[in-house]
Enzyme design. Structure first.
Site, PDB file in Angstrom:
ATOM      1  N   ASP A  34      -6.351  -4.621  -5.435  1.00 32.39           N
ATOM      2  CA  ASP A  34      -6.122  -3.222  -5.069  1.00 32.39           C
ATOM      3  C   ASP A  34      -4.710  -2.763  -5.450  1.00 32.39           C
ATOM      4  O   ASP A  34      -4.450  -1.563  -5.569  1.00 32.39           O
ATOM      5  CB  ASP A  34      -6.257  -2.988  -3.556  1.00 32.39           C
ATOM      6  CG  ASP A  34      -7.235  -3.905  -2.868  1.00 32.39           C
ATOM      7  OD1 ASP A  34      -7.691  -4.884  -3.479  1.00 32.39           O
ATOM      8  OD2 ASP A  34      -7.521  -3.666  -1.695  1.00 32.39           O
ATOM      9  N   ASP A  44       0.802  -1.228   0.000  1.00 35.30           N
ATOM     10  CA  ASP A  44       0.000   0.000   0.000  1.00 35.30           C
ATOM     11  C   ASP A  44       0.833   1.274   0.000  1.00 35.30           C
ATOM     12  O   ASP A  44       0.269   2.384   0.082  1.00 35.30           O
ATOM     13  CB  ASP A  44      -0.962  -0.008   1.196  1.00 35.30           C
ATOM     14  CG  ASP A  44      -2.085  -1.008   0.993  1.00 35.30           C
ATOM     15  OD1 ASP A  44      -2.599  -1.084  -0.133  1.00 35.30           O
ATOM     16  OD2 ASP A  44      -2.434  -1.723   1.947  1.00 35.30           O
TER      17      ASP A  44
END
Ligand code: GLY
Length: 373
Positions: A162, A101
């Site tokens: 993602d 992330d």
């Protein structure tokens, strides 16, 4: 003809009123949050506060930069720049940075202030984040491991849809720092997801495992969707926007095709009000919750794809968010779902949902705005 085609288009006044309401909430939050960060989701309708950790904190400075783009008000620029030091420290101290992330975190918090304000410390932190991100590459599999320690047997060899939103940091750093290998890593990762996480029926797995030694593709699994073979709505939305962004950087037409496949499938499974339930296998009458954040991400992805059909669908979904999901305070959007199977953040505001809702409003009201993904 799908449900979304018969939804009304929002008028300019409704969009302007939504922007004004969002800015009022951001103004109140600047005062309420101070130097702390809102949690991943609201709890009972309000954001709790925390230190700079987890995968979502950059959405707050990201929103401040959007507020600046919408208004040119130097207060937002100054508030956003105030977060660079925290993200620089976080990377320097290696606090909660062993995750894919880093793209979400450092694109919004540091690439943006470098591009908008020429902040050198932000540039340095973003480049360092890209270098740290590639320590998660599994060369045989051609992927960036999503979560956990590289040696954790539960996480080894796994990536998630993602992650397509994290590769833009690598494409940016490749060009900025003259490191073409970063771009090759990002492109290989995106094509592996195209080939394995996107299923033949145009739905997506949330997560997929490769053998980290041989590179053999193994199996798909869900974490936040309803079942391994169902289609988690937010994952499908990440697929729309993520494949579209990876196409922007690579020019690879197969990634554009992948984004369109995700989009067509998403649009075909929307309920009457155009805001997806948290898993696309649910529809009206299911009694399940919607995930407004999936809708907001999809709007941005559809606008990125462009063309009359996707733009019209994006505006109709945005109109539905404005009419039925705008929050009165703390969050910008009501009715998101973080992780229904684990009972986390169900029917709450979400920090990323707020960010993408404001990005969608910015894209629609400021066609000259340049995003920094
Ligand atoms: N990137 C994590 C999520 O969408 O929940």
């Amino acid at each position: 003809m799908t449900a979304i085609d018969v939804r009304p288009l929002p008028d300019a006044e409704a969009v302007a009123a939504a922007v004004a309401a969002a800015l009022r909430t951001i103004d109140a939050n600047i005062a309420a949050f101070g130097e702390r960060y809102p949690g991943d989701t609201t709890v009972g309708g309000r954001y709790p506060l925390r230190a700079n950790e987890g995968w979502t904190t950059s959405f707050w400075p990201g929103m401040l930069w959007l507020a600046h783009a919408l208004t040119n008000d130097p207060r937002y620029r100054s508030a956003a720049l105030g977060h660079v030091a925290s993200f620089s420290d976080r990377l320097r101290s290696r606090h909660d940075v062993d995750t894919h992330d880093l793209g979400f975190l450092y694109t919004l918090s540091c690439v943006t202030p470098w591009k908008v304000a020429g902040d050198d410390s932000a540039r340095a932190a973003a480049l360092a984040a890209a270098d740290h991100l590639i320590t998660r590459v599994l060369p045989a599999a051609g992927i960036i491991q999503a979560w956990g320690d590289i040696d954790d047997p539960r996480q080894q060899g796994r990536t998630i849809i993602d992650s397509l939103m994290n590769t833009p940091l690598l494409f940016w750093a490749a060009a900025e720092d003259n490191k073409p290998d970063l771009s090759e890593i990002a492109q290989r990762h995106a094509t592996q997801l195209r080939d394995h996480i996107l299923r033949p029926d145009d739905t997506t797995f949330h997560t997929f495992y490769w053998n980290p030694v041989t590179g053999e593709p193994l199996r798909g699994e869900t974490e936040q969707g309803n079942a391994d073979d169902s289609c988690w709505a937010r994952g499908q939305a990440w697929g729309i926007y993520g494949f579209a962004l990876n196409h922007r950087y690579t020019g690879d037409p197969s990634l554009l095709d992948a984004a369109r496949r995700c989009a067509d499938r998403f649009l075909a499974h929307l309920p009457a009000d155009g805001v997806a339930y948290w898993d696309l296998e649910f529809g009206d009458g299911s009694g399940e919750e919607r995930d407004s954040s999936a809708a907001a991400i999809a709007v941005c992805g559809l606008l990125e794809l462009g063309g009359q059909r996707y733009r019209s669908a994006a505006l109709r979904i945005l109109g539905s968010l404005i009419d039925g999901y705008a929050a009165p305070e703390s969050a910008l959007l009501l009715h998101g779902v973080y992780d229904k199977p684990k009972g986390i953040g169900v029917d709450e505001g979400t920090l990323w949902g707020d960010y993408f809702y404001l990005e969608a409003l910015t894209r629609v009201t400021r066609p000259d705005w340049i995003d920094h993904w």
